[in-house]
Scaffold this motif. Structure first.
Motif, short mmCIF file in Angstrom:
data_model
loop_
_atom_site.label_atom_id
_atom_site.label_comp_id
_atom_site.label_asym_id
_atom_site.label_seq_id
_atom_site.Cartn_x
_atom_site.Cartn_y
_atom_site.Cartn_z
N GLN A 232 0.84 -1.10 -0.12
CA GLN A 232 0.06 -0.12 -0.08
C GLN A 232 0.84 1.25 -0.06
N GLY A 233 1.94 1.12 -0.21
CA GLY A 233 2.94 2.12 -0.38
C GLY A 233 3.54 2.68 1.06
N LEU A 234 3.30 1.93 2.18
CA LEU A 234 3.77 2.28 3.35
C LEU A 234 5.17 2.22 3.35
N HIS A 235 5.81 3.19 4.11
CA HIS A 235 7.46 3.52 4.16
C HIS A 235 7.78 2.80 5.45
N VAL A 236 8.81 1.97 5.63
CA VAL A 236 9.14 1.73 6.95
C VAL A 236 10.58 2.51 7.05
N TRP A 237 10.46 3.68 8.07
CA TRP A 237 11.29 4.57 8.15
C TRP A 237 12.58 4.06 8.90
N ARG A 238 12.50 2.95 10.03
CA ARG A 238 13.33 2.17 10.52
C ARG A 238 12.96 0.73 10.96
N ASP A 239 13.66 0.03 10.46
CA ASP A 239 13.00 -1.44 10.89
C ASP A 239 13.54 -1.84 12.18
N ARG A 240 13.09 -3.23 12.53
CA ARG A 240 13.51 -3.74 13.72
C ARG A 240 15.07 -4.40 13.65
N ASP A 241 15.64 -4.54 12.64
CA ASP A 241 16.92 -5.15 12.69
C ASP A 241 17.79 -4.27 12.73
N GLN A 242 17.83 -3.32 13.94
CA GLN A 242 18.92 -2.50 14.31
C GLN A 242 19.55 -2.86 15.77
N THR A 243 20.45 -2.36 16.03
CA THR A 243 21.25 -2.70 17.06
C THR A 243 21.02 -1.51 18.36
N THR A 244 20.46 -0.29 17.78
CA THR A 244 20.11 0.68 19.13
C THR A 244 18.71 0.69 19.10
N ARG A 245 18.29 1.21 20.38
CA ARG A 245 16.75 0.89 20.92
C ARG A 245 16.02 2.21 20.67
N ILE A 246 14.76 1.76 20.28
CA ILE A 246 13.79 2.88 20.54
C ILE A 246 12.36 2.41 20.64
N GLU A 247 11.57 3.08 21.19
CA GLU A 247 10.15 2.25 21.56
C GLU A 247 9.06 3.65 21.24
N GLY A 248 7.72 3.00 20.95
CA GLY A 248 6.69 3.84 20.42
C GLY A 248 6.40 4.79 21.47
N GLY A 249 6.75 4.72 22.79
CA GLY A 249 5.96 5.44 23.86
C GLY A 249 6.82 6.86 23.56
N ASP A 250 8.02 6.86 22.96
CA ASP A 250 8.96 7.98 23.20
C ASP A 250 8.53 8.72 21.70
N GLU A 251 7.83 8.19 20.70
CA GLU A 251 7.74 8.71 19.47
C GLU A 251 6.20 9.53 19.53
N LEU A 252 6.18 10.62 19.30
CA LEU A 252 5.05 11.46 19.48
C LEU A 252 4.95 12.48 18.25
N VAL A 253 4.10 12.34 17.43
CA VAL A 253 3.84 13.24 16.24
C VAL A 253 3.31 14.34 16.51
N LEU A 254 3.66 15.52 16.50
CA LEU A 254 3.08 16.85 16.66
C LEU A 254 2.43 17.39 15.55
N SER A 255 3.13 17.39 14.62
CA SER A 255 2.25 18.00 13.20
C SER A 255 2.77 16.98 12.19
N ASP A 256 2.29 17.35 10.77
CA ASP A 256 2.63 16.76 9.54
C ASP A 256 4.32 17.07 9.20
N THR A 257 4.76 17.90 9.94
CA THR A 257 6.23 18.29 9.87
C THR A 257 7.12 18.11 11.06
N VAL A 258 6.64 17.74 12.18
CA VAL A 258 7.56 17.64 13.29
C VAL A 258 7.13 16.51 14.54
N ILE A 259 8.14 15.88 14.69
CA ILE A 259 7.96 14.67 15.52
C ILE A 259 8.97 14.97 16.66
N ALA A 260 8.11 14.72 17.95
CA ALA A 260 9.01 14.65 19.22
C ALA A 260 9.36 13.26 19.73
#
Length: 375
Positions: free
Chosen positions: A165-193
């Protein structure tokens, strides 16, 4: 990852109440296990076999006799039974098998599981995060949760509603550094915290920022906000959430004197590098990146230090905004809920005596896949 053991029958009733509240407010509710089952069935036998092989490998069984025993046991089930069993765990007394290898013999004999359960899965926010026309599928911090994002990777790759469906995976799970969705807050269509937290590393934020800027995501700024690294404030959304175009909840404990907190604004630099600007005035930064003349930072517990800490323990700041100015909250955080109403918010309270024992609120328990574009 739990501090307490929820009473399951009541927790299930409360979760049903949460889902019903969303449905009653024009939200389509999708269940993770059903999406995984539909994705595997749509993918066919090869996809199902590859998924199971990967899940077993990430559970510590890359090969060997026990790998084969578990694989045969799980393959004897329907797809739905298999997915539920993987989430619930496989106990040793379920199998007519006694391992004879040294590794198994040296393990704690009283440990009841061959495959560990995944109780944290009811916090669907963390394994992935929708960002614009794509998402991050996350490498999570602790081994107890790292298998969880395989479910979302499978859904995006094979479910008829999401695959191709044209979805982009901006960063996949096969990484060594950690990130979790509770830390990802979309603030607008141009800004993410993104929170620099116990669960998300600064290096992962730089990584996803480069990907967003390089792949025409539409995002122009990434705010990295450093919060205390402790279990009570494990993610940015446990202490700070956006609830309207110009309103935010904030736990006073993350702000220093004068409302100060380390915040870095990341923008695209030359040759794929990042330009980084540091500031400690969160309100000023938010006003600047969101082009606002003013904004309303609403303190948990009305700013009272005793009430704020008490309601923060039960995720008073972890509100789920389902529309601008409309939030879902735990009913037990009655002081914070009243403060939100006094600031003009519509507050939808859900039952929470048992769900709150898992140390996550309504935002933690949801992973929005598609939202209406309000721009």
């Amino acid at each position: 990852m739990f501090d307490d053991i929820p009473y399951l029958p009541i927790a299930q009733q409360e979760h049903d109440n949460f889902a019903d509240t969303l449905r009653q407010n024009q939200v389509e509710v999708l269940y993770l296990e059903k999406l995984v089952v539909e994705a595997l069935d749509a993918g066919g036998e090869t996809v199902k076999a590859d998924f199971l092989t990967q899940m077993l490998a990430e559970s510590g069984y890359v090969a060997g006799v026990l790998h084969t025993v578990l694989k045969d046991y799980l393959n004897s089930m329907t797809t739905e039974e298999m997915v539920v069993k993987l989430m619930a765990g496989v106990r040793k007394n379920e199998l007519d098998y006694v391992p004879l290898d040294l590794v198994s013999a040296a393990e704690e004999q009283d440990y009841p599981f061959f495959l560990d359960p995944m109780p944290n899965l009811y916090f669907t926010r963390d394994p992935a995060a929708s960002i614009g026309d794509g998402l991050s599928i996350n490498h999570m911090t602790f081994p107890a949760r790292q298998r969880e994002s395989l479910f979302m990777a499978t859904i995006i790759a094979h479910h008829p509603r999401f695959a191709n469906q044209g979805l982009h995976v901006w960063r996949d799970r096969d990484q060594t550094t950690r990130i979790e969705g509770g830390d990802e807050l979309v603030l607008s269509d141009t800004v993410i915290a993104i929170g620099v937290s116990e669960r998300t590393a600064a290096s992962a934020i730089e990584d996803i920022a480069r990907s967003l800027f390089a792949n025409q995501s539409g995002f122009e700024k990434v705010l990295a906000i450093r919060i205390p690294h402790n279990h009570a404030m494990m993610h940015l959304d446990t202490v700070f959430t956006m609830i309207n175009h110009d309103q935010f909840t904030v736990h006073p404990g993350i702000l220093g004197e004068g409302g100060q907190i380390d915040t870095w604004t990341l923008t695209a630099g030359k040759n794929g590098e990042l330009d980084i600007k540091h500031d400690r005035d969160l309100k000023r930064v938010l006003k600047e990146v969101l082009n606002l003349d003013d904004l309303d930072l609403i303190p948990t517990g009305g700013g009272d230090p005793l009430i704020a800490d008490r309601e923060q323990w039960n995720d008073g700041s972890n509100t789920l905004a389902i529309a601008p100015g409309v939030v879902v909250t735990y009913n037990r955080n009655y002081v914070s809920n009243q403060v939100l109403r006094e600031h003009g918010l519509k507050v939808l309270e859900v039952l929470s005596s048992e769900l709150s024992r898992g140390r996550g609120g309504p935002r933690c328990m949801s992973m929005p896949l598609v939202r209406e574009d309000l721009s």
